[in-house]
Design a protein around this motif. Structure first.
Motif, short mmCIF file in Angstrom:
data_model
loop_
_atom_site.label_atom_id
_atom_site.label_comp_id
_atom_site.label_asym_id
_atom_site.label_seq_id
_atom_site.Cartn_x
_atom_site.Cartn_y
_atom_site.Cartn_z
N LYS A 111 -4.99 -2.59 4.91
CA LYS A 111 -4.00 -3.62 4.62
C LYS A 111 -4.27 -4.15 3.21
O LYS A 111 -5.40 -4.46 2.88
N VAL A 112 -3.22 -4.25 2.45
CA VAL A 112 -3.34 -4.75 1.08
C VAL A 112 -3.43 -6.27 1.13
O VAL A 112 -2.59 -6.91 1.76
N LYS A 113 -4.46 -6.82 0.50
CA LYS A 113 -4.59 -8.27 0.44
C LYS A 113 -3.62 -8.84 -0.58
O LYS A 113 -3.51 -8.34 -1.69
N ALA A 114 -2.93 -9.89 -0.18
CA ALA A 114 -2.02 -10.56 -1.11
C ALA A 114 -2.82 -11.40 -2.10
O ALA A 114 -3.77 -12.06 -1.72
N LYS A 115 -2.42 -11.35 -3.35
CA LYS A 115 -3.06 -12.17 -4.36
C LYS A 115 -2.16 -13.37 -4.64
O LYS A 115 -0.99 -13.21 -4.94
N ASN A 116 -2.73 -14.55 -4.51
CA ASN A 116 -1.99 -15.80 -4.70
C ASN A 116 -0.76 -15.87 -3.80
O ASN A 116 0.27 -16.41 -4.17
N GLY A 117 -0.84 -15.27 -2.61
CA GLY A 117 0.23 -15.38 -1.63
C GLY A 117 1.41 -14.46 -1.84
O GLY A 117 2.39 -14.55 -1.12
N VAL A 118 1.36 -13.58 -2.82
CA VAL A 118 2.49 -12.70 -3.09
C VAL A 118 2.03 -11.25 -3.07
O VAL A 118 1.05 -10.89 -3.71
N THR A 119 2.76 -10.41 -2.33
CA THR A 119 2.50 -8.99 -2.34
C THR A 119 3.78 -8.29 -2.77
O THR A 119 4.84 -8.52 -2.19
N MET A 120 3.68 -7.47 -3.79
CA MET A 120 4.85 -6.74 -4.27
C MET A 120 4.60 -5.26 -4.09
O MET A 120 3.57 -4.75 -4.53
N ARG A 121 5.51 -4.61 -3.42
CA ARG A 121 5.39 -3.17 -3.22
C ARG A 121 6.54 -2.49 -3.95
O ARG A 121 7.70 -2.84 -3.80
N LEU A 122 6.19 -1.50 -4.72
CA LEU A 122 7.19 -0.76 -5.48
C LEU A 122 7.29 0.64 -4.92
O LEU A 122 6.30 1.22 -4.47
N ARG A 123 8.48 1.18 -4.97
CA ARG A 123 8.66 2.55 -4.56
C ARG A 123 9.58 3.25 -5.54
O ARG A 123 10.38 2.63 -6.21
N ARG A 124 9.44 4.53 -5.58
CA ARG A 124 10.25 5.34 -6.49
C ARG A 124 11.65 5.50 -5.92
O ARG A 124 11.84 5.71 -4.72
N LEU A 125 12.66 5.40 -6.78
CA LEU A 125 14.04 5.58 -6.32
C LEU A 125 14.44 7.02 -6.31
O LEU A 125 14.02 7.86 -6.94
#
Length: 125
Positions: A111-125
């Motif tokens: 599980k990815v830990k959120a930094k400062n309460g925000v988790t951003m996941r990017l994916r390729r289009l």
């Protein structure tokens, strides 16, 4: 914390005589250390699972064996010795966790830990 594997599971897996002869109490300590490593590595305490997945149990068994082996060998290891004109040095036989190849076993549970309460996941289009 409840142990996910038993000392008998570790003994059954291991071919190392020193591991098979370790007491339950010592193996339980090795297992606890292994579980803590898995929880820390994955950022996952597995509380949401009814039963611990087999790949996680396998990783714990592998790590517990390494911890037990390192405990036994570090206590008996002879670094070097000299006799008159003859000397030798024993190689360090400590096993590394990075050599255990447990990453593929735990990959899907990280599980990815959120930094400062925000988790951003990017994916390729």
């Amino acid at each position: 914390m409840t142990l996910w594997v038993t000392p008998d599971d570790v003994r059954e897996y291991s071919d190392i005589k020193a591991i098979q002869e370790r007491t339950d109490k010592r193996l339980m300590t090795d297992i606890y250390r292994a579980q803590q490593y898995v929880v820390s590595y994955t950022n996952n305490d597995f509380s949401e699972y009814e039963e611990i997945p087999q790949s996680v149990k396998t990783a714990v068994i592998l790590l517990a064996e390494i911890y037990g082996y390192n405990s036994v060998t570090s206590a008996k290891e002879l670094k070097s010795e000299t006799f008159d004109d003859y000397s030798y040095t024993a190689e360090n036989s400590v096993r590394s966790i990075s050599d255990s190849d447990i990453e593929p076993l735990l990959e899907e549970f990280v599980k990815v830990k959120a930094k400062n309460g925000v988790t951003m996941r990017l994916r390729r289009l």
